[in-house]
Write a protein that holds these residues in place. Structure first.
Motif, short mmCIF file in Angstrom:
data_model
loop_
_atom_site.label_atom_id
_atom_site.label_comp_id
_atom_site.label_asym_id
_atom_site.label_seq_id
_atom_site.Cartn_x
_atom_site.Cartn_y
_atom_site.Cartn_z
N GLU A 157 10.50 7.34 -2.64
CA GLU A 157 9.89 6.87 -1.46
C GLU A 157 10.08 5.31 -1.49
O GLU A 157 9.92 4.71 -0.69
CB GLU A 157 8.78 7.47 -1.05
N ILE A 158 9.74 4.87 -2.66
CA ILE A 158 9.67 3.33 -2.74
C ILE A 158 10.84 2.59 -2.51
O ILE A 158 10.78 1.72 -1.57
CB ILE A 158 8.98 2.92 -4.06
N THR A 163 0.83 -1.23 -0.21
CA THR A 163 -0.02 0.09 -0.03
C THR A 163 0.86 1.29 -0.02
O THR A 163 0.45 2.34 -0.55
CB THR A 163 -0.91 -0.02 1.33
N ARG A 164 1.93 1.17 0.69
CA ARG A 164 2.89 2.47 0.91
C ARG A 164 3.49 2.69 -0.76
O ARG A 164 3.61 3.67 -1.10
CB ARG A 164 4.08 2.12 1.67
N HIS A 165 3.68 1.61 -1.57
CA HIS A 165 4.36 1.79 -2.77
C HIS A 165 3.28 2.32 -3.51
O HIS A 165 3.37 3.29 -4.60
CB HIS A 165 4.91 0.48 -3.38
N LYS A 166 1.79 1.94 -3.26
CA LYS A 166 0.56 2.37 -4.23
C LYS A 166 0.58 3.85 -4.07
O LYS A 166 0.32 4.81 -4.85
CB LYS A 166 -0.50 1.71 -3.90
N SER A 170 9.94 -1.48 12.41
CA SER A 170 9.27 -1.81 13.68
C SER A 170 8.38 -2.85 13.54
O SER A 170 8.03 -3.58 14.51
CB SER A 170 8.78 -0.61 14.30
N GLU A 171 7.82 -3.15 12.39
CA GLU A 171 6.56 -4.08 12.22
C GLU A 171 7.18 -5.28 11.76
O GLU A 171 6.50 -6.44 11.93
CB GLU A 171 5.82 -3.80 11.18
N ILE A 205 9.88 7.27 9.16
CA ILE A 205 8.80 6.62 8.45
C ILE A 205 9.67 5.30 8.34
O ILE A 205 9.16 4.00 8.47
CB ILE A 205 8.49 7.14 7.14
N ILE A 206 10.88 5.36 7.85
CA ILE A 206 11.86 3.79 7.96
C ILE A 206 11.73 3.18 9.10
O ILE A 206 11.73 1.97 9.22
CB ILE A 206 13.27 4.40 7.31
#
Length: 459
Positions: free
Chosen positions: A437-438, A395-398, A453-454, A447-448
Motif C-alpha cells: 500500500e505504501i 501517516t498513511r505509510h505509518k 485530489s489533495e 484511495i489513490i
C-alpha cells in the motif's frame, strides 16, 4: 504506458512575475500547441527536437492576433515527468496573459487537469511509485530545509527501496512455504516452522526499526504543534516574540491583552515548530476574553507539546495548580519566567512535574531559550535531529507499517501455537500486501484518487 486524453494547467503560481508556465501533457500535446504557435520566421513546432526550446508567438487561432511572445519546450514520452509527450509554454508572468493562453490551449482540444493529475499520470505510467508521488507535494509544502531534504529523499525512492527490500524477504518466505507444501516429494530445502519463525522475527524487527522513525517523521513533515499556556501577564507573548525575533504579539502590562490564538512557525535545527500563543487562562466576565480562554483549553488538548509559563516573581495560586494538573499526563516544558526578579516558586511547589523539563527563563533577556530548544529535541528526537536515515513522514505509510507488523505478529503466533507454516503464510502474505500500500502496488483505486485530489493544480 496508459492511453489518456491530453490535459493542461498552469504550472506556476498565478500572479505577477517574470515567467508563467502552461503545461500540456498527452499524445496530442505537440499537435495542440502547434496549432496556436508561430515561429519568428513562420515555422511551426512540428519536427522540434525533444528536450529543446523554440522561440515564437502564441496566436488566437480564430482572429490570428498575437497573445504573447513565448518559449516552447518539448519533452518526448516516456522521458518526461508524466511519461507522456509534454509541452510547456513559457510566457510572460501575469494573470491575464497566462489565463488567455490556457483558454486557447483548451479551445484547441486539451482538457483542464484535475488537482495532482500530472503526478498521478507519472504514477499510473510507472515512472514513479505512490510514495514518490506523495513526496512531490511534500517538497512543495516543506517548511524547513530538513523537511524538504526528507521529501527529496522519498521522491528519489529511498523509502520505496527500504519497503521493497522488506517485501522481497516476505515474498521469499511465501515462495519457500508454498514450494514445501505443494511439492513435498521434490528434493527441495524444507521450510520448517522454526526457520520461518527466525526469518519472520528478523523482518518484524526491521519493520519496528522503520516504524520507530514515524513520530519524528510526522513532526518533520507537518511541524510540532506547540502551545504556550499560562495565566495572563506571565510573559507568553514576550516568549513568542523572542522565539520569532520580531514583535508578532502585542505585549502590555494589562492582563488579558491576548484574546485570540496567534500561530507562527519557527525553525529549530530544521524542524518546523508551530508555536501557538494563547489567551491567559483565568476566570473572567469579559465575553471576548472568555472565548479566548476556551480556545486556549481546546489547544491544550490538541497540542503535541505544552509550554507552561509561570511567573517566578509571584507565588502559585489555584489557577496555576489547575493548569499544572491538566498538563501532567502530556508532554510539557515548564518555564519559570522573569528569572531576573526575586523568585517566589520553589521545588516543593512543582511536585509531580519532571524537574528535567523545568527551566528558569527570562523572555525579556532571552535567558533559557537555548535550554528550551534542547528540551524540545530531547522530548521528541532523543536529543538529536537526524537527517541521514530513512524517515517515515507520512501517516498513511505509518498505518500500513503497523498493519504489516500486526500480520507478522499473528504469523509468529500461528507458528508457535500450531507449527503450521501454511497457516502462517496467510498472515505473511497479508503483511506483504499491507507494505505494498505504501508504494501503491496493492492500494485500491478510490484511495489513490483521494491522495492525488489533495495536490495543487498543475502538479
Amino acid at each position: 504506458m496508459k492511453e489518456f486524453d491530453t490535459i493542461t494547467a498552469i504550472a506556476t503560481v498565478l500572479g505577477e512575475g517574470g515567467i508563467s508556465i502552461i503545461r500540456v501533457s498527452g499524445h496530442k500535446s505537440l499537435e495542440i500547441v502547434n496549432n496556436m504557435f508561430r515561429g519568428k520566421n513562420g515555422d511551426t513546432l512540428m519536427g522540434i527536437k525533444p528536450y529543446t526550446m523554440k522561440y515564437g508567438f502564441i496566436l488566437d487561432t480564430e482572429s490570428g492576433d498575437v497573445l504573447d511572445e513565448v518559449l516552447v519546450s518539448f519533452m518526448k514520452g516516456p522521458r518526461s515527468f508524466t511519461a507522456e509527450d509534454t509541452v510547456e509554454i513559457n510566457c510572460h508572468g501575469g494573470v491575464v496573459a497566462t489565463k488567455r493562453i490556457l483558454e486557447e490551449v483548451i479551445r484547441n482540444g486539451a482538457r483542464l487537469a484535475e488537482p495532482g493529475e500530472f503526478t498521478k499520470r507519472a504514477f499510473l505510467n510507472g515512472r514513479i511509485d505512490l510514495s514518490q508521488a506523495e513526496a512531490v507535494i511534500d517538497i512543495i509544502r516543506a517548511k524547513t530545509e530538513l523537511s524538504m531534504k526528507s521529501a527529496v529523499q522519498q521522491s528519489g525512492g529511498r523509502v520505496s527501496k527500504e519497503i521493497n527490500g522488506v517485501r522481497g524477504k516476505l515474498l521469499e518466505i511465501i515462495a519457500h512455504i508454498e514450494a514445501t507444501v505443494d511439492y513435498p516429494e521434490d528434493d527441495l530445502e524444507e521450510m520448517t516452522s522454526e526457520k520461518v519463525s527466525i526469518q519472520l522475527d528478523n523482518i518484524l524487527q526491521q519493520i519496528n526499526n522503520i516504524l520507530s522513525t514515524a513520530d519524528e517523521g510526522k513532526i518533520i513533515r507537518e511541524g510540532l504543534n506547540t502551545v504556550i499556556v499560562g495565566k495572563p501577564n506571565v510573559g507568553k507573548s514576550s516568549l513568542l516574540n523572542s522565539l520569532l525575533m520580531e514583535q508578532r504579539a502585542i505585549v502590555t502590562d494589562v492582563p488579558g491583552t491576548t484574546r485570540d490564538v496567534i500561530e507562527e512557525y519557527i525553525n529549530i535545527e530544521g524542524v518546523p515548530i508551530k508555536i501557538i500563543d494563547t489567551a491567559g487562562i483565568r476566570e473572567t466576565k469579559d465575553l471576548v476574553e472568555k472565548i479566548g480562554v476556551e480556545k486556549s483549553k481546546e489547544k491544550i488538548n490538541e497540542a503535541d507539546l505544552i509550554i507552561l509559563m509561570l511567573d517566578l516573581s509571584r507565588e502559585l495560586d489555584e489557577e496555576d495548580r489547575e493548569i499544572i494538573d491538566n498538563i501532567k499526563d502530556k508532554k510539557y516544558i515548564v518555564l519559570l519566567n522573569k528569572s531576573d526578579l526575586n523568585g517566589k516558586i520553589d521545588k516543593d511547589d512543582l511536585k509531580g512535574l519532571n524537574s528535567q523539563y523545568v527551566i528558569q527563563t527570562s523572555a525579556k533577556t532571552g535567558e533559557g531559550l537555548e535550554m528550551l530548544k534542547d528540551c524540545i529535541k530531547e522530548l521528541f528526537f532523543r536529543g538529536e535531529v537526524k537527517s541521514n536515515e530513512v524517515i517515515i513522514t507520512n501517516t498513511r505509510h505509518k498505518e500500513a507499517l503497523i498493519k504489516a507488523r500486526e500480520h507478522c505478529i499473528q504469523g509468529l503466533e500461528a507458528l508457535r501455537n500450531t507449527s503450521a507454516i501454511d497457516l502462517a503464510s496467510i498472515d505473511i502474505r497479508n503483511a506483504w500486501s499491507s507494505l505494498g500500500e505504501i508504494t501503491g502496488e496493492t492500494l485500491e483505486e478510490d484511495i489513490i484518487d483521494k491522495i492525488f485530489s489533495e495536490f495543487c493544480l498543475g502538479k
